[in-house]
Motif scaffolding. Structure first.
Motif, PDB file in Angstrom:
ATOM      1  N   ARG A   2       0.818  -1.205   0.000  1.00  0.00           N
ATOM      2  CA  ARG A   2       0.000   0.000   0.000  1.00  0.00           C
ATOM      3  C   ARG A   2       0.851   1.254   0.000  1.00  0.00           C
ATOM      4  O   ARG A   2       2.048   1.225   0.215  1.00  0.00           O
ATOM      5  CB  ARG A   2      -0.907   0.003   1.222  1.00  0.00           C
ATOM      6  N   GLU A   4       2.037   5.186   1.100  1.00  0.00           N
ATOM      7  CA  GLU A   4       2.475   5.763   2.359  1.00  0.00           C
ATOM      8  C   GLU A   4       1.287   6.272   3.162  1.00  0.00           C
ATOM      9  O   GLU A   4       0.370   6.876   2.652  1.00  0.00           O
ATOM     10  CB  GLU A   4       3.432   6.920   2.051  1.00  0.00           C
ATOM     11  N   THR A   5       1.302   5.980   4.469  1.00  0.00           N
ATOM     12  CA  THR A   5       0.193   6.385   5.320  1.00  0.00           C
ATOM     13  C   THR A   5       0.471   7.728   5.969  1.00  0.00           C
ATOM     14  O   THR A   5       1.618   8.096   6.174  1.00  0.00           O
ATOM     15  CB  THR A   5      -0.043   5.346   6.438  1.00  0.00           C
ATOM     16  N   ASP A  33       3.126  -0.750   5.757  1.00  0.00           N
ATOM     17  CA  ASP A  33       2.780  -0.130   4.595  1.00  0.00           C
ATOM     18  C   ASP A  33       3.349   1.251   4.747  1.00  0.00           C
ATOM     19  O   ASP A  33       3.104   1.765   5.659  1.00  0.00           O
ATOM     20  CB  ASP A  33       1.360  -0.107   4.358  1.00  0.00           C
ATOM     21  N   ALA A  58       3.294  -0.452  12.243  1.00  0.00           N
ATOM     22  CA  ALA A  58       2.102   0.118  11.616  1.00  0.00           C
ATOM     23  C   ALA A  58       1.188   0.672  12.704  1.00  0.00           C
ATOM     24  O   ALA A  58       0.382  -0.062  13.270  1.00  0.00           O
ATOM     25  CB  ALA A  58       1.374  -0.931  10.787  1.00  0.00           C
ATOM     26  N   GLU A  98       1.899   1.691   6.549  1.00  0.00           N
ATOM     27  CA  GLU A  98       0.657   0.953   6.538  1.00  0.00           C
ATOM     28  C   GLU A  98       1.028  -0.520   6.619  1.00  0.00           C
ATOM     29  O   GLU A  98       2.086  -0.934   6.155  1.00  0.00           O
ATOM     30  CB  GLU A  98      -0.147   1.240   5.267  1.00  0.00           C
ATOM     31  N   SER A 101       2.462  -2.648   3.670  1.00  0.00           N
ATOM     32  CA  SER A 101       3.730  -2.269   3.060  1.00  0.00           C
ATOM     33  C   SER A 101       4.945  -2.737   3.850  1.00  0.00           C
ATOM     34  O   SER A 101       6.069  -2.551   3.419  1.00  0.00           O
ATOM     35  CB  SER A 101       3.811  -0.742   2.908  1.00  0.00           C
ATOM     36  N   GLN A 165      -9.187  -4.571   8.977  1.00  0.00           N
ATOM     37  CA  GLN A 165      -8.026  -3.867   8.426  1.00  0.00           C
ATOM     38  C   GLN A 165      -7.396  -4.717   7.337  1.00  0.00           C
ATOM     39  O   GLN A 165      -7.256  -5.937   7.477  1.00  0.00           O
ATOM     40  CB  GLN A 165      -6.992  -3.600   9.521  1.00  0.00           C
ATOM     41  N   GLU A 187      -7.515   0.858   6.098  1.00  0.00           N
ATOM     42  CA  GLU A 187      -6.079   0.914   6.324  1.00  0.00           C
ATOM     43  C   GLU A 187      -5.749   0.890   7.808  1.00  0.00           C
ATOM     44  O   GLU A 187      -4.619   0.591   8.196  1.00  0.00           O
ATOM     45  CB  GLU A 187      -5.480   2.166   5.683  1.00  0.00           C
ATOM     46  N   ASN A 188      -6.730   1.194   8.647  1.00  0.00           N
ATOM     47  CA  ASN A 188      -6.501   1.321  10.074  1.00  0.00           C
ATOM     48  C   ASN A 188      -7.775   0.929  10.813  1.00  0.00           C
ATOM     49  O   ASN A 188      -8.871   1.338  10.421  1.00  0.00           O
ATOM     50  CB  ASN A 188      -6.119   2.776  10.396  1.00  0.00           C
TER      51      ASN A 188
END
Length: 270
Positions: A2, A4-5, A33, A58, A98, A101, A165, A187-188
């Motif tokens: 994924r 960048e968070t 991620d 993460a 994330e 990743s 998630q 993603e979270n």
């Protein structure tokens, strides 16, 4: 993997999660991620010395890893730092990603070890090497507190609006074991819980310790928990036998010294 968070600051994170004083709550987790900051928010390009290592995690999986007051905190953070202290390696920083990743970032050399409540399984073993397990956990199903939906088994989730998630055991269970689910990936887990409270989701499948933390701080409750036999391990590159062996020795030393119990008590009250 994924993209960048974004980093969530304390005010935004706590507004979403409703979690404060997590150092006094429960114990938990499982994940599968990428931001490029250390624990001070500075840029870092990877380990430079022979025995220097950088860890990846993460945030957003309380109480294992999350941001609090701009700092990276949680069980996995304290545990890995204690483990590395028992070795000849030096942990020089953390990078935030994330979840999906993490393995790519490990194999590209951005980080040297993953500490993110990652479940040991055969699929991941094809891409990285795990240390000995350091935690075991089951899965729970979260629902709205006082809501009409009261499932008691996975069969009851069929055809329902579910969330988890991306890259986690919860997602795999929904995809593999629940028929005709209307599934949404997040993603979270913080955002998944927010949607559950709003009523756009009927249930979430999530690691039991993390579920307990959300249930203690948000308007959600655990409907039921089921055994999965999951075990979490630290992840290293497949050819990094020296680091893996050192971490295994560190894991054992932290348990034997009683420090593991102290860290568990701090984050999970166990």
């Amino acid at each position: 993997m994924r993209e960048e968070t974004e980093t969530v600051d304390r005010r935004s994170y706590l507004k979403l999660s409703g979690i404060t004083g997590l150092a006094a709550t429960g114990f938990a987790g499982c994940l599968e991620d990428a931001g490029n900051g250390d624990d001070e928010g500075n840029q870092s390009d990877g380990a430079t010395g022979e025995n220097e290592i950088i860890a990846g995690t993460a945030p957003g999986f309380p109480p294992f890893e999350m941001k609090e007051g701009g700092d990276l905190v949680g069980f996995d953070i304290d545990h890995l730092e204690a483990v590395v202290d028992e070795t000849d390696y030096e942990l020089t920083g953390w990078k935030e990603f994330e979840f999906g990743s993490l393995i790519q970032s490990l194999n590209s050399g951005e980080i040297d070890v993953i500490a993110a409540a990652m479940t040991i399984n055969d699929e991941r073993k094809e891409k990285l090497a795990f240390t000995d397990p350091y935690y075991s956990a089951n899965q729970s199903v979260l629902v709205q507190t006082g809501g009409d939906f009261e499932p008691s088994s996975l069969d009851d989730l069929a055809g329902r609006d579910l969330g988890a998630q991306s890259g986690t055991t919860g997602e795999s269970i929904i995809e593999d074991e629940v028929d005709d689910a209307n599934y949404r990936s997040f993603e979270n887990y913080v955002y998944a819980v927010q949607e559950l409270e709003r009523g756009t989701l009927e249930a979430i499948v999530i690691d039991q310790p993390v579920a307990e933390t959300f249930a203690a701080n948000r308007d959600v409750e655990i409907a039921f928990t089921f055994e999965t036999g999951e075990k979490y391990g630290l992840g290293v590159r497949q050819d990094d036998d020296g680091l893996r062996e050192a971490l295994n020795e560190g894991i054992a030393a932290v348990e034997e010294s009683g420090e593991y119990e102290e860290i568990t008590q701090e984050w999970f009250g166990e």
